[in-house]
Design a protein around this motif. Structure first.
Motif: not given
Length: 289
Positions: A120-130, A183-199
Motif C-alpha cells: 500500500t503506497p502513500s505518495i507525496t508530490i512536491g518539488n525536488s527540494r521539498e 525575446q520570448e515569454m517563458w512560462v516556467v516552474r517555481e524556484e526549487g523545482s527540478g524543472t526550473r533548475e533544468a530551465t
C-alpha cells in the motif's frame, strides 16, 4: 534476536545511542533496552559507553562481525521466501517531484500492485527540494527527484535520463537560433523545482538571459498556458506525450541543441524493507523496457 542485533549494529555504526535511535525511529530508552537484553542473553558486556560516544569491546567486535553476516543472510532468506510467495506487503511512503510523480510513477505503482496487491503506497508530490527535505527528515522512505540535491547523509543514485524539449503552441513561429529565444515569454516552474533548475541550466547552455518570465507551480498549468499561446517552456518529454499525439503542443527544434537531465533516487536509511526493494526493482525495470 534479529531485532536486537539490528539495533546493536546500528548503535555501533552510529557510535551514539541518540543517533541510532533517530535512525531506527525509536526512543533512546528503547534502544538502550535492546542492547541490555542482548548483553543479558549473551552473558557479556558488548559496549563501552562514555559521554560522547560508544565503543565496542572485544566481545562486541566478535558479535558485530557475526551480526552483520547474520543480518545479511537473514535478509536474503526472507527476500527469497517473500519473492517465492509474492508475500511482500505493507506500507511504503514515496515522494516524487512533479514530473516523475505525475507522469511516470503511476505506471510503476500499477505494475507493482498487479503482482503485489498487499503493498500500500502513500505518495507525496512536491518539488525536488521539498521531497529531498522530507526524505532527510525520515518522513518518506524514498524519494525520486530531478536535478541536484545536496546529499548530506543520504544516498543519491541517478537511474535514468530525462530528455527535455522546448515546447510551444502549434501556431507559434519557427525558431532559428538560441538567441531568438531570448525575446520570448517563458512560462516556467517555481524556484526549487527540478524543472526550473533544468530551465536555467538550458538558458546558460544557450547563452541567453530571458527577461520575460511567468512562474507557475504546476506542469499542467504550464502546458495549458503554452497551448493558449501565452509563451514557450521547456518540459520533460514524459509530460507532453498526449499533447504531441493530439497536436495541441509542438516541439521547437533548435539547430545543434539537445538537453537532458537525470532522475535520482534518494534514501536516508541504509536498510531496505522487502517492500522498498520491490519498489526499487520496479522503478529500474520500468526504465529498462
Amino acid at each position: 534476536m534479529d531485532q536486537q542485533l539490528h539495533v546493536f549494529v546500528t548503535v555501533v555504526e552510529k557510535r551514539n545511542f541518540s543517533r541510532a535511535a533517530e535512525e531506527l525511529h525509536m526512543t533512546q530508552p528503547a534502544v538502550s533496552q535492546y542492547i541490555k537484553s542482548l548483553e543479558e542473553a549473551l552473558g557479556t558486556k558488548l559496549l563501552e559507553r562514555n559521554n560522547r560516544s560508544v565503543e565496542m569491546n572485544k566481545a562486541g567486535e566478535i558479535v558485530y562481525h557475526h551480526a552483520k553476516e547474520f543480518l545479511n543472510l537473514y535478509s536474503k532468506m526472507t527476500y527469497l521466501l517473500d519473492d517465492l510467495t509474492n508475500r511482500a506487503s505493507g506500507k511504503i511512503t514515496i515522494g516524487a517531484s512533479y514530473t516523475y510523480g505525475e507522469y511516470v510513477l503511476p505506471h510503476v505503482i500499477a505494475a507493482i500492485r498487479e503482482k503485489y496487491p498487499l503493498i500500500t503506497p502513500s505518495i507525496t508530490i512536491g518539488n525536488s527540494r521539498e521531497i529531498g527535505d522530507l526524505v532527510y527528515s525520515h518522513q518518506l522512505d524514498v524519494g525520486i527527484i530531478e536535478g541536484d540535491y545536496p546529499a548530506r547523509d543520504m544516498q543519491v543514485n541517478s537511474f535514468t535520463e530525462d530528455e527535455m524539449v522546448i515546447v510551444a503552441s502549434p501556431s507559434h513561429h519557427k525558431v532559428n537560433s538560441g538567441k531568438t529565444l531570448e525575446q520570448e515569454m517563458w512560462v516556467v516552474r517555481e524556484e526549487g523545482s527540478g524543472t526550473r533548475e533544468a530551465t536555467e541550466k538550458m538558458w546558460k547552455n544557450l547563452d541567453i538571459e530571458p527577461t520575460q518570465k511567468l512562474a507557475f507551480g504546476s506542469t499542467q498549468l504550464i502546458k495549458e498556458s503554452v497551448e493558449a499561446g501565452i509563451g514557450i517552456s521547456i518540459l520533460s518529454k514524459w509530460t507532453i506525450r498526449k499533447e504531441l499525439e493530439l497536436g495541441t503542443l509542438q516541439i521547437l527544434e533548435i539547430p545543434n541543441f539537445t538537453y537532458s537531465r537525470t532522475f535520482s533516487i534518494l534514501m536516508r536509511s541504509p536498510f531496505q524493507t522487502k517492500v522498498l526493494e520491490v519498489f526499487l526493482d520496479y522503478v529500474h525495470s520500468h526504465h529498462r523496457t
